[in-house]
Design a protein around this motif. Structure first.
Motif, PDB file in Angstrom:
ATOM      1  N   LEU A  26      20.697 -19.016  14.067  1.00  0.00           N
ATOM      2  CA  LEU A  26      21.372 -19.642  12.938  1.00  0.00           C
ATOM      3  C   LEU A  26      20.720 -20.979  12.625  1.00  0.00           C
ATOM      4  N   ASP A  27      20.617 -21.278  11.335  1.00  0.00           N
ATOM      5  CA  ASP A  27      20.206 -22.603  10.868  1.00  0.00           C
ATOM      6  C   ASP A  27      21.407 -23.264  10.216  1.00  0.00           C
ATOM      7  N   ILE A  28      21.751 -24.464  10.680  1.00  0.00           N
ATOM      8  CA  ILE A  28      22.676 -25.299   9.926  1.00  0.00           C
ATOM      9  C   ILE A  28      21.789 -26.139   9.021  1.00  0.00           C
ATOM     10  N   VAL A  29      21.966 -25.980   7.722  1.00  0.00           N
ATOM     11  CA  VAL A  29      21.118 -26.632   6.730  1.00  0.00           C
ATOM     12  C   VAL A  29      21.861 -27.837   6.160  1.00  0.00           C
ATOM     13  N   VAL A  30      21.207 -28.985   6.201  1.00  0.00           N
ATOM     14  CA  VAL A  30      21.797 -30.216   5.664  1.00  0.00           C
ATOM     15  C   VAL A  30      20.930 -30.729   4.515  1.00  0.00           C
ATOM     16  N   HIS A  31      21.524 -31.601   3.673  1.00  0.00           N
ATOM     17  CA  HIS A  31      20.797 -32.156   2.523  1.00  0.00           C
ATOM     18  C   HIS A  31      19.710 -33.140   2.916  1.00  0.00           C
TER      19      HIS A  31
END
Length: 173
Positions: free
Chosen positions: A55-60
């Motif tokens: 899983l990738d937690i994607v942030v701005h």
């Protein structure tokens, strides 16, 4: 740890396992995350894979990564740094959680694009999925599951992965 590297045929339950993990993580990171993405081979229908959800937690922006790390550590994750891939933070899952690999990435960054472009490319190319799967199965059958064997497994896959990433980046979006 087993004495063989386990590479399984595609399991149609892998997306459900991803969704369960996403639901567990979501409440803790929702205000920081753009999305939580299912990446890696378990995200590609028909692809043989080690049965571990990535899983990738994607942030701005990178500025929120320290807060994300803090929150994940409070949930029992262990921050492992970038593990040699600049722009990606890796986490070891809590022992009570289902086995998975968790990463934090910035939207638009090279590690994020490498993950999602490769995933999306493979989803559209069953011929490449078959080629990639065959390589992983062959490597798993001949390499031991110790640290050296696992490193050799990853290294042996890297040329094909790099080729597939390059193809994924060059295709029309």
């Amino acid at each position: 740890m087993t004495d063989v590297i386990v590479v399984s045929d595609y399991d149609p339950r892998w997306p459900e396992r991803f969704e369960e993990l996403r639901q567990r993580l979501g409440p803790h990171v929702a205000d920081l995350a753009v999305s939580i993405e299912h990446v890696g081979s378990t995200a590609v229908p028909g692809c043989a894979a080690k049965p571990i959800i990535d899983l990738d937690i994607v942030v701005h922006e990178e500025a929120v990564i320290p807060e994300l790390i803090s929150r994940l550590v409070r949930q029992g994750y262990r921050h492992e740094g970038d593990l040699g891939i600049q722009g990606r933070d890796a986490f070891r899952a809590p022992s009570a959680a289902p086995e998975h690999h968790l990463y934090a990435v910035v939207a638009g960054s090279k590690p994020f694009l490498d993950h999602v472009l490769l995933r999306d490319y493979l989803r559209e190319r069953p011929d490449e999925v078959q080629r990639y799967s065959a390589l992983k199965v062959a490597l798993a059958q001949r390499l031991p599951a110790d640290g050296e064997g696992r490193a050799a497994y990853s290294a042996a896959k890297s040329a094909l992965v790099e080729e597939l990433v390059a193809k994924s980046r060059s295709r029309p979006q």
